[in-house]
Design an enzyme around this catalytic site. Structure first.
Site, PDB file in Angstrom:
ATOM      1  CG  ASN A   9      -7.979   2.811   5.815  1.00  0.00           C
ATOM      2  OD1 ASN A   9      -8.651   1.803   6.058  1.00  0.00           O
ATOM      3  ND2 ASN A   9      -7.878   3.332   4.602  1.00  0.00           N
ATOM      4  CE  LYS A  11      -4.733   1.668   2.795  1.00  0.00           C
ATOM      5  NZ  LYS A  11      -4.264   2.292   1.597  1.00  0.00           N
ATOM      6  CG  HIS A  95      -9.865   5.468   1.501  1.00  0.00           C
ATOM      7  ND1 HIS A  95      -9.176   4.898   0.456  1.00  0.00           N
ATOM      8  CD2 HIS A  95      -8.949   5.757   2.450  1.00  0.00           C
ATOM      9  CE1 HIS A  95      -7.890   4.846   0.779  1.00  0.00           C
ATOM     10  NE2 HIS A  95      -7.727   5.364   1.990  1.00  0.00           N
ATOM     11  CD  GLU A  97      -6.922   2.102  -0.803  1.00  0.00           C
ATOM     12  OE1 GLU A  97      -7.542   1.488   0.082  1.00  0.00           O
ATOM     13  OE2 GLU A  97      -5.724   2.416  -0.698  1.00  0.00           O
ATOM     14  CD  GLU A 167      -6.274   9.310   3.081  1.00  0.00           C
ATOM     15  OE1 GLU A 167      -5.512   8.923   3.980  1.00  0.00           O
ATOM     16  OE2 GLU A 167      -6.993   8.544   2.431  1.00  0.00           O
ATOM     17  N   GLY A 173      -0.125   4.711  -0.267  1.00  0.00           N
ATOM     18  CA  GLY A 173       0.471   3.398  -0.476  1.00  0.00           C
ATOM     19  C   GLY A 173       1.622   3.395  -1.462  1.00  0.00           C
ATOM     20  CB  SER A 213       3.433   7.464   2.090  1.00  0.00           C
ATOM     21  OG  SER A 213       2.988   6.674   0.997  1.00  0.00           O
TER      22      SER A 213
HETATM   23  C1  PEP Z   1      -4.881   5.410   3.521  1.00  0.00           C
HETATM   24  O1  PEP Z   1      -5.224   4.276   3.240  1.00  0.00           O
HETATM   25  O2  PEP Z   1      -5.738   6.230   3.865  1.00  0.00           O
HETATM   26  C2  PEP Z   1      -3.455   5.758   3.455  1.00  0.00           C
HETATM   27  C3  PEP Z   1      -3.107   6.989   3.682  1.00  0.00           C
HETATM   28  O3  PEP Z   1      -2.585   4.740   3.159  1.00  0.00           O
HETATM   29  P1  PEP Z   1      -0.960   4.787   3.292  1.00  0.00           P
HETATM   30  O4  PEP Z   1      -0.647   5.365   4.637  1.00  0.00           O
HETATM   31  O5  PEP Z   1      -0.550   3.349   3.162  1.00  0.00           O
HETATM   32  O6  PEP Z   1      -0.459   5.638   2.169  1.00  0.00           O
END
Ligand code: PEP
Length: 249
Positions: A9, A11, A95, A97, A167, A173, A213
């Site tokens: 992803n 973003k 997601h 976000e 998630e 992040g 992460s």
């Molecule tokens: C994501 O954006 O779905 C995500 C898991 O981000 P990150 O790997 O940066 O935590």
């Protein structure tokens, strides 16, 4: 045996030129890799470049969101037909976000999910608790609620391509990764809920990815869990070497 899916992803990162540059470096690194499925979800502006760059490769391209209407006065949105017309095969829905910053609700996630499935796209439907919910012991309830609402009025037949991503919002992040055991527990809750909604056979075949992460250093421990069927990777997917190392965990 569920085939694992490793998804990126991006973003709101990368231009079309940077997208082409990424695939020039990434594809040779994973060209011999067919153990798992690989999907990259760039911003909409990069989709055409990404589809072109990955033609006849083992990497598929996904969108980061999809609207439930085929077309209309919905500024800033993109439809399933538009994604398909570009050669896109997957799409992220729900997601955190989107939920956190753009007022995405369980109801709109459900509508987006239904539109994606109806169009034949493979939706990667994200669920996950925030830190306060985890600390209050509400994780299982939150995951069950998000699944019930996201899958509302979706039949097992229609949901055949569904992929879920667990998630935990506190791990996205932040550099804080869920332990493999903790992620596997959450995946088991989601799988039980999927069994309630769609039946045992469906749930046994449902792929549930972990996101939060994921990095080259922790990918193999996470992927070793039987319950974890792949990863949704944000930050560490922006660099070709780093994402290739995760793909090859
Ligand atoms: C994501 O954006 O779905 C995500 C898991 O981000 P990150 O790997 O940066 O935590």
């Amino acid at each position: 045996m569920r085939k694992k899916l490793i998804a990126a992803n991006w973003k709101m990162y990368k231009t079309p030129d940077q997208t082409r540059e990424f695939f020039r470096e990434f594809l040779p690194l994973v060209s011999a890799h067919n153990r798992d499925e690989v999907v990259v979800c760039p911003p909409d502006i990069d989709l055409a470049a990404a589809v072109e760059a990955t033609k006849s490769s083992n990497t598929a391209i996904g969108g980061q969101n999809v609207h439930w209407k085929p077309e209309g006065a919905f500024t800033g949105e993109i439809s399933a037909a538009m994604l398909l017309a570009l050669g896109v095969t997957h799409v992220i829905v729900g997601h955190s976000e989107r939920r956190q910053y753009f007022c995405e609700t369980d109801d709109t996630v459900n509508q987006r999910l239904k539109a994606a499935l109806e169009a034949g796209l493979t939706p990667i439907c994200c669920v996950g608790e925030v830190l306060e919910e985890r600390e209050a012991g509400l994780t299982d309830d939150v995951l069950r609620r998000q699944c019930v609402r996201a899958f509302h009025a979706v039949s097992a037949k229609k949901a055949a391509k569904l992929v879920v991503a667990y998630e935990p919002v506190w791990a996205i992040g932040t550099g804080k990764t869920a332990t493999p055991e903790l992620a596997a527990e959450a995946h088991a809750v989601i799988r039980r809920e999927a069994a309630e909604i769609f039946g045992e056979d469906f749930a046994a075949n449902l792929r549930i990815l972990y996101g939060g992460s994921v990095k080259p250093e922790n990918a193999s421990a996470l992927m070793a869990q039987e319950e974890i069927d792949g990863a949704l990777v944000g930050g560490a997917s922006l660099d070709a070497k780093s994402f290739a190392a995760i793909v090859k965990y």
